[in-house]
Every structure is written in C-alpha cells, then in structure tokens.
Design a protein around this motif. Structure first.
Motif, PDB file in Angstrom:
ATOM      1  N   HIS A  66      11.187  -2.676   7.530  1.00 45.10           N
ATOM      2  CA  HIS A  66      10.535  -3.730   8.308  1.00 45.10           C
ATOM      3  C   HIS A  66       9.561  -3.019   9.245  1.00 45.10           C
ATOM      4  N   ASN A  67       8.288  -3.005   8.855  1.00 44.95           N
ATOM      5  CA  ASN A  67       7.298  -2.171   9.559  1.00 44.95           C
ATOM      6  C   ASN A  67       6.382  -2.999  10.467  1.00 44.95           C
ATOM      7  N   VAL A  68       6.278  -2.562  11.706  1.00 50.32           N
ATOM      8  CA  VAL A  68       5.342  -3.217  12.628  1.00 50.32           C
ATOM      9  C   VAL A  68       4.323  -2.238  13.209  1.00 50.32           C
TER      10      VAL A  68
ATOM     11  N   THR B 183       0.818  -1.226   0.000  1.00 48.58           N
ATOM     12  CA  THR B 183       0.000   0.000   0.000  1.00 48.58           C
ATOM     13  C   THR B 183       0.853   1.279   0.000  1.00 48.58           C
ATOM     14  N   VAL B 184       1.947   1.309   0.769  1.00 44.24           N
ATOM     15  CA  VAL B 184       2.736   2.551   0.749  1.00 44.24           C
ATOM     16  C   VAL B 184       3.575   2.604  -0.520  1.00 44.24           C
ATOM     17  N   SER B 185       3.904   3.806  -0.916  1.00 44.69           N
ATOM     18  CA  SER B 185       4.673   4.012  -2.148  1.00 44.69           C
ATOM     19  C   SER B 185       6.033   3.317  -2.071  1.00 44.69           C
TER      20      SER B 185
ATOM     21  N   ASP C 103       8.135   9.128  -3.820  1.00 41.24           N
ATOM     22  CA  ASP C 103       7.178   9.828  -2.953  1.00 41.24           C
ATOM     23  C   ASP C 103       6.901   9.062  -1.659  1.00 41.24           C
ATOM     24  N   ASN C 104       7.643   7.973  -1.416  1.00 38.71           N
ATOM     25  CA  ASN C 104       7.556   7.286  -0.124  1.00 38.71           C
ATOM     26  C   ASN C 104       7.905   8.281   0.991  1.00 38.71           C
ATOM     27  N   LEU C 105       7.127   8.250   2.062  1.00 38.49           N
ATOM     28  CA  LEU C 105       7.279   9.248   3.129  1.00 38.49           C
ATOM     29  C   LEU C 105       8.679   9.229   3.751  1.00 38.49           C
ATOM     30  N   ILE C 106       9.242   8.051   3.925  1.00 37.70           N
ATOM     31  CA  ILE C 106      10.583   7.971   4.542  1.00 37.70           C
ATOM     32  C   ILE C 106      11.622   8.583   3.594  1.00 37.70           C
ATOM     33  N   VAL C 107      11.484   8.266   2.304  1.00 31.28           N
ATOM     34  CA  VAL C 107      12.428   8.813   1.318  1.00 31.28           C
ATOM     35  C   VAL C 107      12.279  10.332   1.254  1.00 31.28           C
TER      36      VAL C 107
ATOM     37  N   LEU D 141      -8.181   5.025  10.145  1.00 32.69           N
ATOM     38  CA  LEU D 141      -8.721   6.381  10.074  1.00 32.69           C
ATOM     39  C   LEU D 141      -7.532   7.318   9.853  1.00 32.69           C
ATOM     40  N   ALA D 142      -7.537   8.009   8.724  1.00 34.94           N
ATOM     41  CA  ALA D 142      -6.422   8.930   8.447  1.00 34.94           C
ATOM     42  C   ALA D 142      -6.474  10.081   9.446  1.00 34.94           C
ATOM     43  N   THR D 143      -5.313  10.470   9.942  1.00 28.56           N
ATOM     44  CA  THR D 143      -5.250  11.584  10.900  1.00 28.56           C
ATOM     45  C   THR D 143      -5.861  12.849  10.296  1.00 28.56           C
ATOM     46  N   SER D 144      -5.606  13.066   9.015  1.00 20.95           N
ATOM     47  CA  SER D 144      -6.147  14.277   8.363  1.00 20.95           C
ATOM     48  C   SER D 144      -7.670  14.293   8.466  1.00 20.95           C
TER      49      SER D 144
ATOM     50  N   PRO E 207       1.195  -0.172  13.133  1.00 22.72           N
ATOM     51  CA  PRO E 207       0.022  -0.153  12.243  1.00 22.72           C
ATOM     52  C   PRO E 207      -0.199   1.240  11.663  1.00 22.72           C
ATOM     53  N   HIS E 208      -0.647   1.275  10.412  1.00 20.37           N
ATOM     54  CA  HIS E 208      -0.857   2.570   9.747  1.00 20.37           C
ATOM     55  C   HIS E 208      -2.271   3.097   9.965  1.00 20.37           C
ATOM     56  N   SER E 209      -2.359   4.410  10.094  1.00 17.26           N
ATOM     57  CA  SER E 209      -3.660   5.095  10.236  1.00 17.26           C
ATOM     58  C   SER E 209      -4.484   4.529  11.387  1.00 17.26           C
ATOM     59  N   ARG E 210      -3.798   4.265  12.506  1.00 16.65           N
ATOM     60  CA  ARG E 210      -4.486   3.732  13.691  1.00 16.65           C
ATOM     61  C   ARG E 210      -4.305   4.626  14.908  1.00 16.65           C
ATOM     62  N   GLY E 211      -3.575   5.747  14.748  1.00 13.98           N
ATOM     63  CA  GLY E 211      -3.354   6.612  15.909  1.00 13.98           C
ATOM     64  C   GLY E 211      -2.153   6.208  16.734  1.00 13.98           C
ATOM     65  N   LEU E 212      -1.217   5.474  16.107  1.00 11.54           N
ATOM     66  CA  LEU E 212       0.010   5.099  16.817  1.00 11.54           C
ATOM     67  C   LEU E 212       1.241   5.742  16.174  1.00 11.54           C
ATOM     68  N   GLY E 213       0.979   6.845  15.495  1.00 11.34           N
ATOM     69  CA  GLY E 213       2.078   7.701  15.037  1.00 11.34           C
ATOM     70  C   GLY E 213       2.940   7.143  13.919  1.00 11.34           C
ATOM     71  N   SER E 214       2.366   6.279  13.065  1.00 12.86           N
ATOM     72  CA  SER E 214       3.220   5.667  12.027  1.00 12.86           C
ATOM     73  C   SER E 214       3.844   6.709  11.107  1.00 12.86           C
ATOM     74  N   SER E 215       3.073   7.755  10.773  1.00 13.66           N
ATOM     75  CA  SER E 215       3.639   8.735   9.832  1.00 13.66           C
ATOM     76  C   SER E 215       4.766   9.526  10.500  1.00 13.66           C
ATOM     77  N   ALA E 216       4.592   9.863  11.770  1.00 14.64           N
ATOM     78  CA  ALA E 216       5.668  10.576  12.479  1.00 14.64           C
ATOM     79  C   ALA E 216       6.911   9.700  12.562  1.00 14.64           C
ATOM     80  N   SER E 217       6.719   8.410  12.824  1.00 16.85           N
ATOM     81  CA  SER E 217       7.877   7.504  12.912  1.00 16.85           C
ATOM     82  C   SER E 217       8.579   7.403  11.562  1.00 16.85           C
ATOM     83  N   ALA E 218       7.785   7.383  10.478  1.00 19.34           N
ATOM     84  CA  ALA E 218       8.377   7.302   9.128  1.00 19.34           C
ATOM     85  C   ALA E 218       9.201   8.561   8.841  1.00 19.34           C
ATOM     86  N   VAL E 219       8.640   9.722   9.198  1.00 17.34           N
ATOM     87  CA  VAL E 219       9.333  10.987   8.939  1.00 17.34           C
ATOM     88  C   VAL E 219      10.631  11.051   9.757  1.00 17.34           C
TER      89      VAL E 219
HETATM   90  N1  LIG Z   1       6.631   3.240   7.385  1.00 15.21           N
HETATM   91  C1  LIG Z   1       6.010   4.018   6.497  1.00 15.21           C
HETATM   92  N2  LIG Z   1       6.481   4.133   5.254  1.00 15.21           N
HETATM   93  C2  LIG Z   1       5.864   4.922   4.342  1.00 15.21           C
HETATM   94  N3  LIG Z   1       4.742   5.612   4.597  1.00 15.21           N
HETATM   95  C3  LIG Z   1       4.224   5.535   5.827  1.00 15.21           C
HETATM   96  C4  LIG Z   1       4.829   4.736   6.835  1.00 15.21           C
HETATM   97  N4  LIG Z   1       4.101   4.850   7.955  1.00 15.21           N
HETATM   98  C5  LIG Z   1       3.070   5.675   7.658  1.00 15.21           C
HETATM   99  N5  LIG Z   1       3.133   6.080   6.384  1.00 15.21           N
HETATM  100  C6  LIG Z   1       2.179   6.958   5.690  1.00 15.21           C
HETATM  101  O1  LIG Z   1       1.411   7.632   6.663  1.00 15.21           O
HETATM  102  C7  LIG Z   1       0.022   7.279   6.542  1.00 15.21           C
HETATM  103  C8  LIG Z   1      -0.636   7.177   7.883  1.00 15.21           C
HETATM  104  O2  LIG Z   1      -0.520   8.427   8.520  1.00 15.21           O
HETATM  105  P1  LIG Z   1      -1.641   8.998   9.469  1.00 15.21           P
HETATM  106  O3  LIG Z   1      -2.936   9.085   8.737  1.00 15.21           O
HETATM  107  O4  LIG Z   1      -1.082  10.255  10.025  1.00 15.21           O
HETATM  108  O5  LIG Z   1      -1.834   7.892  10.592  1.00 15.21           O
HETATM  109  P2  LIG Z   1      -0.904   7.438  11.812  1.00 15.21           P
HETATM  110  O6  LIG Z   1       0.325   8.305  11.789  1.00 15.21           O
HETATM  111  O7  LIG Z   1      -1.764   7.687  13.000  1.00 15.21           O
HETATM  112  O8  LIG Z   1      -0.630   5.989  11.598  1.00 15.21           O
HETATM  113  C9  LIG Z   1       0.040   5.943   5.786  1.00 15.21           C
HETATM  114  O9  LIG Z   1      -1.153   5.737   5.085  1.00 15.21           O
HETATM  115  C10 LIG Z   1       1.225   6.126   4.863  1.00 15.21           C
HETATM  116  O10 LIG Z   1       0.862   6.897   3.731  1.00 15.21           O
END
Ligand SMILES: Nc1ncnc2c1ncn2[C@@H]1O[C@H](COP(=O)(O)OP(=O)(O)O)[C@@H](O)[C@H]1O
Ligand SMILES: N[C@@H](CCOP(=O)(O)O)C(=O)O
Length: 314
Positions: free
Chosen positions: A88-90, A56-58, A62-66, A180-183, A92-104
């Motif tokens: 190696h991702n554990v 699902t992620v790019s 345009d991958n968020l980490i890149v 649920l997307a944070t946005s 969960p995305h879009s669940r409120g556990l900060g996945s996007s912040a961790s990626a950034v």
């Molecule tokens: N490890 C990752 N690699 C690439 N993109 C990621 C990663 N983790 C999150 N993302 C991007 O961030 C989105 C989720 O962000 P967000 O809606 O803010 O939810 P949350 O940060 O609560 O999981 C994902 O759908 C994906 O596009």
C-alpha cells in the motif's frame, strides 16, 4: 538461520535528504508511510501494488522490496522463500521523497520479522545493507530510525546519529507532477567543487544541525530564538544549482520561496521542494495554481514500524 514466522507487516516513512547543505548526509523522516505485508509461501512470487507505483513497479522477483528482503535473508543465512506481497504505497516515486530508500528498508525490515533471531538484522545491520543498495546513507538512516539524522560513511561502514527536531517543525512539501530519477540527478553533479563552496556548505550544514537540535543559542545575543537562522542554514552550494537544468521549475520555486524569506530547499535529489518554516496561505495557493501538490507533513518520530496483526490479510 531458521524462520520464525510466515507473515510480516511493516510500514516505513518517506524521507527528505540533504535539507539544503547536508548533501548525502542529513535526512528527516516525514509522516507519510508505505505499508507492506508479506506471506512466505512455497509458491511463486506474486505482488499486489496499490497506490503509487501500481502498474509501473515490478510485480516479480526484481521488485525492489523483494530484492531487499532477499538480501536480508541471505545476509543471515536464512532460506529464501516464495513471496506473496501486498504494497500500500503513498510515497510518490522519483520525486525526492526517498521512495526507493523506504522500499529497501521495508524489504529488510520484513526479512527481520520473518527470521528467528531478529538481532541478526538489527538497525545497524539494516543501515549497512540498505546503504549498500541505495549508494548513500542519508535517506535510509531516517527511514530506519525516524526523526532527523546525520549519516556518514566510515572506513568500513555507514554510521548515523539521530535526534529529535523541534516539535513545532512541520515541513511543507511541494510535489510536482513530473518525475526525476535520483540516478539522473546525480549524473549532473561535478567531480570537484570550489573550495569556498565546500567551506560555505560545511558551515551551513553545521548551523542547520545546531538550529534543528534546538539547544543552541546565538553568541553575543540574548535572543533565545534561533529559528531565524533556519534560512541561512538551508543555503546550499554543492548540488542544487548544478541540478537546475534537470529540474528548472523546482529551482525556480526554491528561488521564489527564498526571495520571500522561506527556508526552502530541494528535497533529496528533487524535484520536490521542501520548506522548513512557515509558508503562508497565499503562497501555497499560488503554488497549487501552478500545478504543485502542496502538503504539510509532520516529522515522523518513528522509522520502521512493525505490525503483528492477528489475522493476516494479504
Ligand atoms: N514501494 C516501492 N516498491 C517497488 N519499487 C519502488 C518502490 N518505491 C520506489 N521504488 C523504485 O525506486 C524508483 C524511484 O527511486 P529514485 O529514483 O531513487 O527516486 P526516489 O527515491 O527519490 O523516489 C522507482 O521508480 C521504483 O523503481
Ligand atoms: N543525497 C541524495 C539524496 C537522494 O534522495 P532521493 O529522495 O531523491 O532519492 C542526492 O541528493 O542525490
């Protein structure tokens, strides 16, 4: 700025923001880590994603980490490179556990590992760049530094204080099977709130910091145990109720847990629910039967971890 290395590996923890009343301010790092490694190459970008987000992620530029890594390299004037990345991702995305912040934060930390002068991307600089990308500092601060953080926006930049929550604290997260997307969860928030709600939240957030920093005592009482205030301290009036319509099951679970005396909150923008004090086995089992994945996660004392292996395996 020149590059120092052509390989880097970092891991970054999941985070839970808000903790009830501390909207866009409080955050805690949890012991659940994404591990990312990168080879700087001359070739085109290629990314392998294992686990959460696979398929699902790019897997392109345009991958968020890149993107975050490139923001970091640009910030210090380092050359852009071709990227061969393994995720190696554990978390969960879009669940409120900060996945996007961790990626950034992972992308910026990778950039730091690649450049010659790591100080040019110190934690404070990563906090600025990551906050700019995320839009709020409450997840990125604990993702960088671990523990519990109080983060805020100054006139020009983000600032954060970090402290160690009580060692006995092991939050329980209830993760639903729906995203649920944070946005989207931010769009339903009002522009203004009643004054009394703002006052209620200020007091609760302040109490929560006192309770979590473990060195307060109750005025007029000999009882040294202040953990009983955790329930009051996690009451929110600023965001959770407004978000009910976009995550009904999460708010119903918060209500159910709180009716039983559990200090439960929506984790970040949801839809995960987090409990900060004990959840008994019957309650866990009942939530599991209703489809929630229930996990106890220790607080992570570390934020970014850097690994310098002898033999890269990307
Ligand atoms: N490890 C990752 N690699 C690439 N993109 C990621 C990663 N983790 C999150 N993302 C991007 O961030 C989105 C989720 O962000 P967000 O809606 O803010 O939810 P949350 O940060 O609560 O999981 C994902 O759908 C994906 O596009
Ligand atoms: N303060 C933010 C926190 C968002 O956290 P996330 O883990 O859901 O990205 C908010 O409540 O919107």
């Amino acid at each position: 700025m020149q590059l120092r290395a052509d390989f880097a590996r970092v891991s970054v923890p999941a985070t839970s923001a808000n903790l009830g009343p501390g909207f866009d301010c409080l955050g805690i790092a949890l012991d659940l880590r994404d591990i990312v490694s990168v080879h700087a190459t001359a070739g085109p970008t290629s990314i392998v994603v294992e686990g959460e987000g696979a398929g699902t992620v790019s897997e392109g530029d345009d991958n968020l980490i890149v993107r975050a890594m490139r923001v970091g390299l640009d910030h210090v004037g380092a050359p852009q490179v071709g990227v061969r990345m393994h995720c190696h991702n554990v978390i969960p995305h879009s669940r409120g556990l900060g996945s996007s912040a961790s990626a950034v934060v992972a992308g910026l930390a990778l950039a730091r590992e690649l450049i010659r002068d790591a100080e040019a991307l110190d934690d404070h600089t990563i906090l600025q760049l990551a906050t700019h990308m995320e839009g709020h500092p409450d997840n990125v601060a604990p993702a960088i530094e671990g523990g519990m953080t109080v983060a805020w926006m100054g006139d020009d930049d983000a600032q954060a204080l970090r402290f160690e929550p009580p060692a006995s604290m092991t939050p329980t997260v209830f993760i639903p099977d729906f995203p649920l997307a944070t946005s989207k969860a931010r769009q339903v928030l009002p522009d203004v709130v009643p004054y009394r709600d703002a006052v209620a939240n200020i007091s609760r957030a302040a109490v929560l910091v006192a309770v979590m920093s473990d060195n307060a005592r109750t005025v007029g009482s000999d009882d040294a145990d202040i953990s009983r205030w955790l329930f009051d301290a996690t009451e929110d009036h600023l965001h959770q109720e407004y978000r009910r319509a976009v995550m009904e099951p999460s708010l119903a679970l918060v209500d159910w847990l709180r009716e039983a005396g559990v200090a439960a909150v929506v984790s970040g923008a949801g839809p995960t629910v987090m409990a900060l004090n004990h959840v008994d086995d019957d309650m866990r089992a009942s939530a599991q039967r209703s489809g929630w994945t229930v996990r106890s996660l220790a607080v992570s004392g570390d934020g970014i971890r850097t690994d310098r292996p002898q033999r890269p395996n990307v």
